[in-house]
Design a protein around this motif. Structure first.
Motif, PDB file in Angstrom:
ATOM      1  N   LYS A  79       0.817  -1.183  -0.119  1.00 34.06           N
ATOM      2  CA  LYS A  79       0.133   0.074  -0.018  1.00 34.06           C
ATOM      3  C   LYS A  79       0.668   1.105   0.087  1.00 34.06           C
ATOM      4  O   LYS A  79       0.361   2.221   0.360  1.00 34.06           O
ATOM      5  CB  LYS A  79      -1.020  -0.090   1.152  1.00 34.06           C
ATOM      6  CG  LYS A  79      -2.127  -0.990   1.303  1.00 34.06           C
ATOM      7  CD  LYS A  79      -2.754  -1.150   2.153  1.00 34.06           C
ATOM      8  CE  LYS A  79      -3.960  -2.397   2.457  1.00 34.06           C
ATOM      9  NZ  LYS A  79      -4.716  -2.349   3.483  1.00 34.06           N
ATOM     10  N   MET A  80       2.084   0.934  -0.407  1.00 34.78           N
ATOM     11  CA  MET A  80       2.833   2.194  -0.785  1.00 34.78           C
ATOM     12  C   MET A  80       2.665   3.169  -1.767  1.00 34.78           C
ATOM     13  O   MET A  80       2.659   2.714  -2.804  1.00 34.78           O
ATOM     14  CB  MET A  80       4.575   1.976  -0.486  1.00 34.78           C
ATOM     15  CG  MET A  80       4.899   0.941   0.476  1.00 34.78           C
ATOM     16  SD  MET A  80       4.821   1.894   1.999  1.00 34.78           S
ATOM     17  CE  MET A  80       3.525   1.083   2.949  1.00 34.78           C
ATOM     18  N   ALA A  81       2.407   4.473  -1.725  1.00 33.49           N
ATOM     19  CA  ALA A  81       2.073   5.382  -2.576  1.00 33.49           C
ATOM     20  C   ALA A  81       3.336   6.072  -3.058  1.00 33.49           C
ATOM     21  O   ALA A  81       3.316   6.557  -4.313  1.00 33.49           O
ATOM     22  CB  ALA A  81       1.048   6.375  -2.092  1.00 33.49           C
ATOM     23  N   TYR A  82       4.557   6.218  -2.638  1.00 34.38           N
ATOM     24  CA  TYR A  82       5.650   6.997  -2.695  1.00 34.38           C
ATOM     25  C   TYR A  82       6.807   6.221  -2.265  1.00 34.38           C
ATOM     26  O   TYR A  82       6.869   5.635  -1.329  1.00 34.38           O
ATOM     27  CB  TYR A  82       5.381   8.169  -2.322  1.00 34.38           C
ATOM     28  CG  TYR A  82       5.348   8.507  -1.084  1.00 34.38           C
ATOM     29  CD1 TYR A  82       6.421   8.624  -0.091  1.00 34.38           C
ATOM     30  CD2 TYR A  82       4.242   8.616  -0.449  1.00 34.38           C
ATOM     31  CE1 TYR A  82       6.666   8.863   1.258  1.00 34.38           C
ATOM     32  CE2 TYR A  82       4.202   8.694   1.286  1.00 34.38           C
ATOM     33  CZ  TYR A  82       5.521   8.758   1.593  1.00 34.38           C
ATOM     34  OH  TYR A  82       5.212   8.758   3.133  1.00 34.38           O
ATOM     35  N   VAL A  83       7.858   6.721  -2.740  1.00 28.98           N
ATOM     36  CA  VAL A  83       9.136   6.308  -2.269  1.00 28.98           C
ATOM     37  C   VAL A  83      10.135   7.279  -2.617  1.00 28.98           C
ATOM     38  O   VAL A  83      10.249   8.090  -3.688  1.00 28.98           O
ATOM     39  CB  VAL A  83       9.680   4.958  -3.033  1.00 28.98           C
ATOM     40  CG1 VAL A  83       9.623   5.276  -4.581  1.00 28.98           C
ATOM     41  CG2 VAL A  83      11.100   4.703  -2.548  1.00 28.98           C
ATOM     42  N   TYR A  84      11.220   7.693  -1.756  1.00 29.45           N
ATOM     43  CA  TYR A  84      12.128   8.663  -1.776  1.00 29.45           C
ATOM     44  C   TYR A  84      13.549   7.606  -1.852  1.00 29.45           C
ATOM     45  O   TYR A  84      13.645   6.783  -0.866  1.00 29.45           O
ATOM     46  CB  TYR A  84      12.264   9.571  -0.340  1.00 29.45           C
ATOM     47  CG  TYR A  84      11.646  11.041  -0.829  1.00 29.45           C
ATOM     48  CD1 TYR A  84      12.248  11.896  -1.808  1.00 29.45           C
ATOM     49  CD2 TYR A  84      10.365  11.226  -0.395  1.00 29.45           C
ATOM     50  CE1 TYR A  84      11.723  13.071  -1.996  1.00 29.45           C
ATOM     51  CE2 TYR A  84       9.754  12.300  -0.862  1.00 29.45           C
ATOM     52  CZ  TYR A  84      10.375  13.432  -1.432  1.00 29.45           C
ATOM     53  OH  TYR A  84       9.734  14.568  -1.830  1.00 29.45           O
ATOM     54  N   LEU A  85      14.251   7.888  -2.882  1.00 31.78           N
ATOM     55  CA  LEU A  85      15.458   7.137  -2.874  1.00 31.78           C
ATOM     56  C   LEU A  85      16.614   7.827  -2.828  1.00 31.78           C
ATOM     57  O   LEU A  85      16.822   8.894  -3.379  1.00 31.78           O
ATOM     58  CB  LEU A  85      15.505   6.544  -4.540  1.00 31.78           C
ATOM     59  CG  LEU A  85      14.303   5.640  -5.008  1.00 31.78           C
ATOM     60  CD1 LEU A  85      14.400   5.498  -6.635  1.00 31.78           C
ATOM     61  CD2 LEU A  85      14.378   4.271  -4.522  1.00 31.78           C
ATOM     62  N   LYS A  86      17.527   7.393  -2.331  1.00 36.81           N
ATOM     63  CA  LYS A  86      18.921   8.139  -2.069  1.00 36.81           C
ATOM     64  C   LYS A  86      19.678   8.235  -3.418  1.00 36.81           C
ATOM     65  O   LYS A  86      19.917   7.081  -4.056  1.00 36.81           O
ATOM     66  CB  LYS A  86      19.771   7.237  -1.039  1.00 36.81           C
ATOM     67  CG  LYS A  86      21.126   7.998  -0.614  1.00 36.81           C
ATOM     68  CD  LYS A  86      21.728   7.466   0.233  1.00 36.81           C
ATOM     69  CE  LYS A  86      22.927   8.103   0.733  1.00 36.81           C
ATOM     70  NZ  LYS A  86      23.965   7.408   1.806  1.00 36.81           N
ATOM     71  N   ALA A  87      20.077   9.283  -3.716  1.00 38.45           N
ATOM     72  CA  ALA A  87      20.641   9.620  -4.872  1.00 38.45           C
ATOM     73  C   ALA A  87      22.269   9.713  -4.585  1.00 38.45           C
ATOM     74  O   ALA A  87      23.130   9.450  -5.414  1.00 38.45           O
ATOM     75  CB  ALA A  87      20.181  10.821  -5.547  1.00 38.45           C
ATOM     76  N   SER A  88      22.479  10.489  -3.772  1.00 40.45           N
ATOM     77  CA  SER A  88      23.991  10.947  -3.485  1.00 40.45           C
ATOM     78  C   SER A  88      24.241  11.217  -2.006  1.00 40.45           C
ATOM     79  O   SER A  88      23.238  11.474  -1.296  1.00 40.45           O
ATOM     80  CB  SER A  88      24.309  12.191  -4.268  1.00 40.45           C
ATOM     81  OG  SER A  88      23.246  13.377  -4.149  1.00 40.45           O
TER      82      SER A  88
END
Length: 254
Positions: A79-88
Protein backbone atom coordinates in the motif's frame (compact mmCIF):
# COMPACT_ATOMS: atom_id res chain seq x y z
CA UNK A 1 -0.31 -48.49 93.55
CA UNK A 2 0.97 -48.14 90.08
CA UNK A 3 -0.97 -45.72 87.96
CA UNK A 4 -0.81 -46.42 84.28
CA UNK A 5 -1.29 -43.61 81.86
CA UNK A 6 -3.31 -44.64 78.91
CA UNK A 7 -2.64 -42.59 75.80
CA UNK A 8 -5.41 -42.80 73.27
CA UNK A 9 -4.32 -41.92 69.72
CA UNK A 10 -6.92 -40.16 67.54
CA UNK A 11 -8.23 -42.07 64.55
CA UNK A 12 -7.75 -40.89 60.94
CA UNK A 13 -11.44 -39.96 60.77
CA UNK A 14 -11.10 -37.76 63.82
CA UNK A 15 -8.12 -35.94 62.27
CA UNK A 16 -10.06 -35.23 59.10
CA UNK A 17 -13.00 -33.86 61.08
CA UNK A 18 -10.68 -31.57 63.04
CA UNK A 19 -9.05 -30.19 59.88
CA UNK A 20 -12.40 -29.62 58.21
CA UNK A 21 -13.62 -27.74 61.26
CA UNK A 22 -10.48 -25.60 61.34
CA UNK A 23 -10.87 -24.69 57.69
CA UNK A 24 -14.34 -23.33 58.34
CA UNK A 25 -12.77 -20.60 60.47
CA UNK A 26 -10.40 -19.45 57.69
CA UNK A 27 -11.90 -17.37 54.95
CA UNK A 28 -9.58 -17.02 52.02
CA UNK A 29 -10.63 -14.19 49.76
CA UNK A 30 -9.32 -14.52 46.22
CA UNK A 31 -8.70 -11.30 44.49
CA UNK A 32 -10.19 -11.11 41.06
CA UNK A 33 -7.54 -9.90 38.67
CA UNK A 34 -8.86 -8.28 35.53
CA UNK A 35 -6.26 -8.30 32.79
CA UNK A 36 -6.68 -5.76 30.03
CA UNK A 37 -5.65 -7.09 26.66
CA UNK A 38 -3.49 -4.53 24.86
CA UNK A 39 -2.82 -5.07 21.19
CA UNK A 40 0.86 -4.93 20.21
CA UNK A 41 1.99 -1.81 18.42
CA UNK A 42 3.81 -1.73 15.11
CA UNK A 43 7.07 -1.29 17.04
CA UNK A 44 6.42 -4.39 19.16
CA UNK A 45 5.16 -6.58 16.34
CA UNK A 46 7.12 -6.22 13.08
CA UNK A 47 4.42 -8.17 11.23
CA UNK A 48 1.78 -5.56 12.08
CA UNK A 49 1.74 -2.86 9.40
CA UNK A 50 0.49 0.64 10.11
CA UNK A 51 -0.84 0.93 6.57
CA UNK A 52 -3.15 -2.04 7.24
CA UNK A 53 -4.75 -0.34 10.24
CA UNK A 54 -5.27 3.27 9.10
CA UNK A 55 -6.22 5.44 6.14
CA UNK A 56 -3.07 7.59 5.91
CA UNK A 57 -0.99 7.83 2.74
CA UNK A 58 2.15 5.75 3.28
CA UNK A 59 5.53 5.51 1.61
CA UNK A 60 9.11 4.36 2.04
CA UNK A 61 12.63 5.64 1.56
CA UNK A 62 15.51 3.38 0.69
CA UNK A 63 19.01 3.10 -0.66
CA UNK A 64 21.47 0.40 -1.68
CA UNK A 65 21.44 -0.83 1.93
CA UNK A 66 18.18 -2.65 1.17
CA UNK A 67 19.91 -4.60 -1.60
CA UNK A 68 17.91 -5.87 -4.56
CA UNK A 69 14.31 -4.69 -4.40
CA UNK A 70 11.48 -6.53 -6.19
CA UNK A 71 9.55 -3.51 -7.41
CA UNK A 72 6.88 -5.54 -9.16
CA UNK A 73 5.93 -7.09 -5.82
CA UNK A 74 5.86 -3.70 -4.08
CA UNK A 75 3.72 -2.22 -6.84
CA UNK A 76 1.23 -5.07 -6.84
CA UNK A 77 0.99 -6.08 -3.19
CA UNK A 78 1.90 -3.14 -0.95
CA UNK A 79 0.00 0.00 0.00
CA UNK A 80 3.00 2.25 -0.56
CA UNK A 81 2.10 5.32 -2.62
CA UNK A 82 5.54 6.94 -2.87
CA UNK A 83 9.23 6.31 -2.39
CA UNK A 84 12.19 8.57 -1.72
CA UNK A 85 15.41 7.12 -3.13
CA UNK A 86 18.89 8.02 -1.99
CA UNK A 87 20.72 9.59 -4.93
CA UNK A 88 23.92 10.97 -3.40
CA UNK A 89 25.86 11.84 -0.26
CA UNK A 90 28.36 14.60 0.36
CA UNK A 91 30.64 15.73 -2.44
CA UNK A 92 31.37 12.47 -4.24
CA UNK A 93 29.33 9.50 -3.06
CA UNK A 94 26.46 8.24 -5.19
CA UNK A 95 24.07 5.39 -4.49
CA UNK A 96 25.03 2.53 -6.84
CA UNK A 97 21.41 1.28 -7.12
CA UNK A 98 19.77 4.66 -7.65
CA UNK A 99 19.37 4.45 -11.45
CA UNK A 100 17.95 0.94 -11.31
CA UNK A 101 15.62 1.74 -8.44
CA UNK A 102 14.17 4.90 -9.93
CA UNK A 103 13.50 3.23 -13.28
CA UNK A 104 11.73 0.23 -11.73
CA UNK A 105 9.84 2.26 -9.13
CA UNK A 106 8.35 4.34 -11.95
CA UNK A 107 7.56 1.27 -14.01
CA UNK A 108 5.56 -0.26 -11.17
CA UNK A 109 3.47 2.75 -10.31
CA UNK A 110 5.08 4.52 -7.35
CA UNK A 111 5.53 8.28 -7.13
CA UNK A 112 9.26 8.88 -6.84
CA UNK A 113 11.45 11.51 -5.23
CA UNK A 114 15.21 11.66 -4.62
CA UNK A 115 17.29 12.74 -1.65
CA UNK A 116 20.81 13.86 -0.85
CA UNK A 117 22.53 13.07 2.46
CA UNK A 118 23.94 16.42 3.57
CA UNK A 119 27.51 16.79 4.86
CA UNK A 120 27.67 20.32 6.36
CA UNK A 121 31.46 20.54 6.39
CA UNK A 122 31.84 19.59 2.71
CA UNK A 123 31.83 22.10 -0.13
CA UNK A 124 28.24 23.13 -0.84
CA UNK A 125 28.50 23.68 -4.60
CA UNK A 126 30.25 20.33 -5.06
CA UNK A 127 27.48 18.60 -3.10
CA UNK A 128 24.84 20.23 -5.26
CA UNK A 129 26.66 19.20 -8.45
CA UNK A 130 26.88 15.64 -7.13
CA UNK A 131 23.13 15.56 -6.48
CA UNK A 132 22.21 17.19 -9.80
CA UNK A 133 24.19 14.58 -11.72
CA UNK A 134 21.90 11.90 -10.27
CA UNK A 135 18.58 13.67 -9.62
CA UNK A 136 17.31 14.60 -13.09
CA UNK A 137 14.19 16.81 -13.12
CA UNK A 138 12.45 14.76 -15.82
CA UNK A 139 12.53 11.66 -13.60
CA UNK A 140 11.01 13.25 -10.49
CA UNK A 141 7.41 13.05 -9.28
CA UNK A 142 8.20 14.57 -5.86
CA UNK A 143 10.27 17.56 -4.77
CA UNK A 144 13.93 16.84 -3.88
CA UNK A 145 14.67 16.07 -0.25
CA UNK A 146 17.72 17.05 1.83
CA UNK A 147 18.61 14.54 4.55
CA UNK A 148 19.89 16.54 7.55
CA UNK A 149 21.15 14.37 10.41
CA UNK A 150 24.53 15.76 11.42
CA UNK A 151 26.03 19.15 12.20
CA UNK A 152 29.43 18.03 10.88
CA UNK A 153 31.03 19.17 14.16
CA UNK A 154 30.56 22.76 13.09
CA UNK A 155 29.45 25.53 15.37
CA UNK A 156 25.73 26.20 15.38
CA UNK A 157 26.24 29.35 13.30
CA UNK A 158 28.49 27.61 10.75
CA UNK A 159 26.15 24.65 10.46
CA UNK A 160 23.05 26.76 9.87
CA UNK A 161 24.90 28.94 7.36
CA UNK A 162 26.00 25.83 5.43
CA UNK A 163 22.51 24.30 5.52
CA UNK A 164 20.73 27.44 4.33
CA UNK A 165 23.19 27.82 1.45
CA UNK A 166 22.57 24.24 0.37
CA UNK A 167 18.79 24.68 0.53
CA UNK A 168 19.02 27.91 -1.45
CA UNK A 169 21.14 26.31 -4.18
CA UNK A 170 18.76 23.33 -4.42
CA UNK A 171 15.79 25.67 -4.74
CA UNK A 172 17.46 27.62 -7.56
CA UNK A 173 18.49 24.44 -9.35
CA UNK A 174 15.06 22.78 -9.24
CA UNK A 175 12.84 25.90 -9.08
CA UNK A 176 11.03 24.73 -5.94
CA UNK A 177 11.79 24.45 -2.27
CA UNK A 178 13.19 21.08 -1.22
CA UNK A 179 11.73 18.93 1.53
CA UNK A 180 13.90 18.68 4.67
CA UNK A 181 14.27 15.35 6.45
CA UNK A 182 15.51 15.37 10.03
CA UNK A 183 15.00 13.80 13.44
CA UNK A 184 12.74 15.42 16.00
CA UNK A 185 15.51 15.92 18.56
CA UNK A 186 17.89 17.25 15.92
CA UNK A 187 15.29 19.76 14.80
CA UNK A 188 14.59 20.86 18.37
CA UNK A 189 18.29 21.37 19.06
CA UNK A 190 19.48 22.99 15.82
CA UNK A 191 16.71 24.01 13.45
CA UNK A 192 13.94 25.83 15.31
CA UNK A 193 13.16 29.10 13.56
CA UNK A 194 15.82 28.46 10.90
CA UNK A 195 13.91 26.62 8.16
CA UNK A 196 10.30 27.72 8.63
CA UNK A 197 9.82 28.15 4.87
CA UNK A 198 10.54 24.49 4.15
CA UNK A 199 8.33 21.44 4.51
CA UNK A 200 9.55 18.75 6.89
CA UNK A 201 9.69 14.99 7.14
CA UNK A 202 10.25 14.32 10.83
CA UNK A 203 11.72 11.00 12.00
CA UNK A 204 10.77 9.60 15.40
CA UNK A 205 10.34 5.88 15.97
CA UNK A 206 7.59 5.70 18.57
CA UNK A 207 3.88 5.03 18.74
CA UNK A 208 2.93 8.62 19.46
CA UNK A 209 3.19 11.31 16.81
CA UNK A 210 6.19 13.64 17.27
CA UNK A 211 5.59 17.14 18.59
CA UNK A 212 8.19 19.79 17.78
CA UNK A 213 9.14 22.20 20.56
CA UNK A 214 8.09 25.23 18.53
CA UNK A 215 4.78 23.56 17.69
CA UNK A 216 5.22 23.98 13.95
CA UNK A 217 3.41 21.88 11.37
CA UNK A 218 5.20 19.21 9.38
CA UNK A 219 4.21 17.28 6.28
CA UNK A 220 5.44 13.72 6.84
CA UNK A 221 6.33 11.51 9.78
CA UNK A 222 8.87 8.71 9.38
CA UNK A 223 7.51 6.45 12.09
CA UNK A 224 9.61 3.32 11.65
CA UNK A 225 13.08 2.24 10.58
CA UNK A 226 12.18 -1.43 10.97
CA UNK A 227 9.32 -1.72 8.54
CA UNK A 228 8.68 -4.80 6.46
CA UNK A 229 6.90 -5.03 3.13
CA UNK A 230 6.67 -7.66 0.43
CA UNK A 231 9.38 -7.14 -2.15
CA UNK A 232 12.12 -6.06 0.27
CA UNK A 233 14.04 -8.75 2.12
CA UNK A 234 15.35 -6.61 4.96
CA UNK A 235 14.05 -3.69 6.99
CA UNK A 236 12.94 -0.42 5.44
CA UNK A 237 12.04 3.09 6.61
CA UNK A 238 8.31 3.87 6.49
CA UNK A 239 6.60 7.24 6.60
CA UNK A 240 3.13 8.72 6.21
CA UNK A 241 1.46 12.06 5.62
CA UNK A 242 0.25 14.05 8.59
CA UNK A 243 -3.04 15.88 9.14
CA UNK A 244 -4.50 17.20 5.91
CA UNK A 245 -1.26 16.91 3.96
CA UNK A 246 -1.21 14.73 0.86
CA UNK A 247 0.91 13.88 -2.16
CA UNK A 248 0.09 17.05 -4.03
CA UNK A 249 1.87 19.05 -1.29
CA UNK A 250 5.22 17.60 -2.35
CA UNK A 251 4.50 17.13 -6.06
CA UNK A 252 7.35 18.14 -8.37
CA UNK A 253 6.24 21.03 -10.56
CA UNK A 254 7.65 20.55 -14.06
Amino acid sequence: MLLALLVVMPTDAAVRRHRKKARTHRVVRKRRVVRRVVSPTIHENPLLCCEDTCSHIHGIDLSHYQGEVFWNTIGEHSKMAYVYLKASEGSENVDPLYERNIELAHRHGLKVGSYHFFRPAADIQTQLDNFKAQCLPGEQDLIPMLDVETDGRLSSEEFCDSLLKMLSLMEKAYHQKPLVYTYRNFYNKHLQGKIDDYQLMVAMYADEEPVLEDGRDYTLWQYSCRGRIMGITGLVDKSRFMGNHELRDIRYRH
